[in-house]
Scaffold this active site. Sequence first.
Site, mmCIF file in Angstrom:
data_model
loop_
_atom_site.group_PDB
_atom_site.id
_atom_site.type_symbol
_atom_site.label_atom_id
_atom_site.label_comp_id
_atom_site.label_asym_id
_atom_site.label_seq_id
_atom_site.Cartn_x
_atom_site.Cartn_y
_atom_site.Cartn_z
ATOM 1 C CB ILE A 168 10.133 -47.366 -1.723
ATOM 2 C CG1 ILE A 168 11.007 -48.472 -1.144
ATOM 3 C CG2 ILE A 168 8.994 -47.968 -2.565
ATOM 4 C CD1 ILE A 168 10.310 -49.384 -0.140
ATOM 5 C CB ILE A 224 3.685 -50.283 -1.482
ATOM 6 C CG1 ILE A 224 4.124 -48.816 -1.691
ATOM 7 C CG2 ILE A 224 2.865 -50.768 -2.652
ATOM 8 C CD1 ILE A 224 5.047 -48.607 -2.889
ATOM 9 C CB SER A 225 4.097 -48.126 3.861
ATOM 10 O OG SER A 225 2.776 -47.864 4.286
ATOM 11 N NE ARG A 226 6.353 -53.420 7.584
ATOM 12 C CZ ARG A 226 7.096 -53.655 6.500
ATOM 13 N NH1 ARG A 226 6.562 -53.542 5.281
ATOM 14 N NH2 ARG A 226 8.353 -54.020 6.619
ATOM 15 C CG ASP A 239 2.309 -55.724 -1.499
ATOM 16 O OD1 ASP A 239 1.797 -56.808 -1.864
ATOM 17 O OD2 ASP A 239 3.510 -55.611 -1.199
ATOM 18 C CD GLU A 253 1.213 -57.909 5.660
ATOM 19 O OE1 GLU A 253 2.245 -58.592 5.664
ATOM 20 O OE2 GLU A 253 1.185 -56.730 5.295
ATOM 21 C CG HIS A 279 4.196 -57.661 2.819
ATOM 22 N ND1 HIS A 279 4.231 -57.271 4.135
ATOM 23 C CD2 HIS A 279 5.245 -57.025 2.231
ATOM 24 C CE1 HIS A 279 5.259 -56.459 4.331
ATOM 25 N NE2 HIS A 279 5.891 -56.297 3.176
ATOM 26 C CB ILE A 280 4.165 -59.896 -3.484
ATOM 27 C CG1 ILE A 280 3.069 -59.012 -4.121
ATOM 28 C CG2 ILE A 280 3.602 -61.219 -2.997
ATOM 29 C CD1 ILE A 280 2.513 -59.544 -5.425
ATOM 30 N N GLY A 281 5.932 -56.954 -2.155
ATOM 31 C CA GLY A 281 6.772 -55.847 -2.624
ATOM 32 C C GLY A 281 8.167 -56.277 -3.052
#
Length: 318
Positions: A154, A232-234, A258, A263, A282-284
């Site tokens: 990524i 965009i990881s965790r 994200d 969550e 969280h829509i990666g």
Amino acid sequence: MAEQELPGVLILDIGGTQGVLANHVALLKKHFCLITMKEFLANKKEMSKKIQSVFVFECRPTIDRELLESLPNLKVIANSGVGVDHLDVKMISSFGVKVTNTPQAVADSTADIGMALMLASARRLVEDTEHFAVDWLGVEVTGATLGIIGMGSIGYKVAQRAKAFEMKILYHNRNRREEEQAVGAHYCEKMDDLLQQSDFVVLVVNLSPETHKLIGKRELGLMKPTATLINISRGAVIDQDALVEALQKKVIRAAALDVTYPEPLPRDHPLLKLDNIIITPHIGTATVQAIHMMAEEAITNMLAVLNGQPIPSELLAH
Ligand SMILES: O=C(O)C(=O)CO
């Protein structure tokens, strides 16, 4: 082939939306006899022998020892998604069960979300118009310095996109990557150097004990006051309390996330009260194409294990 001849796959909590469910189910059905958790629990004795694979949708459900003990013929747990921080790979491997993920399928869509968050934050796309009327200047992405922390599949896709924006690209990773030349990325052995020099910092690392709260008060303090942090990881890669403080005190310009912990965030969470933050749920990988490719990649992995062939994306216990 009759359905009962197909290997059994236990499908664990296939996400929230019917779209995801229908897409995955249709693909899985071509190769497997599908068994839901409900069916498994209703008829454990018969079902447990049939199950050779478990299909996990992204980071939601976890696999415990009790489940593993009840599946004598289990050979593979296929995670649909790249992050496997919800799975205890070491414990699962001790049962002789393989764990696989889908790094290729998620790379484009997740990199796109990273870019979308960067642009949205830089140009203040989602602020309310009242606030905007008095303070409307954003910052340029073009020509700015981007620091990528974690240069896996990524991270590399983010670098490719950033190159098209004429960004100066720095990256920090456990290992230097040969592909850095193709995107003109400069390796920073020390993460601190990257933090000090970047206008945008994007986090793309896996969550592990080493990366838990990787970005805390000290690291935020090293960043430029004009810098933006993108995750965009965790969520747990950032110390969220430190981030709240840094955003409140304008230690950094803004953040765009994200991923958070938990969550979703509780409605009264201090991060949700700030105006220099963007949070997406969280829509990666939330695209029609990514969801489809994730199921395909997971199926390829499962079939490889069951047929004794080389496994494209196997995770090894450390
Ligand atoms: O693939 C994953 O694990 C993701 O969370 C993508 O956003």
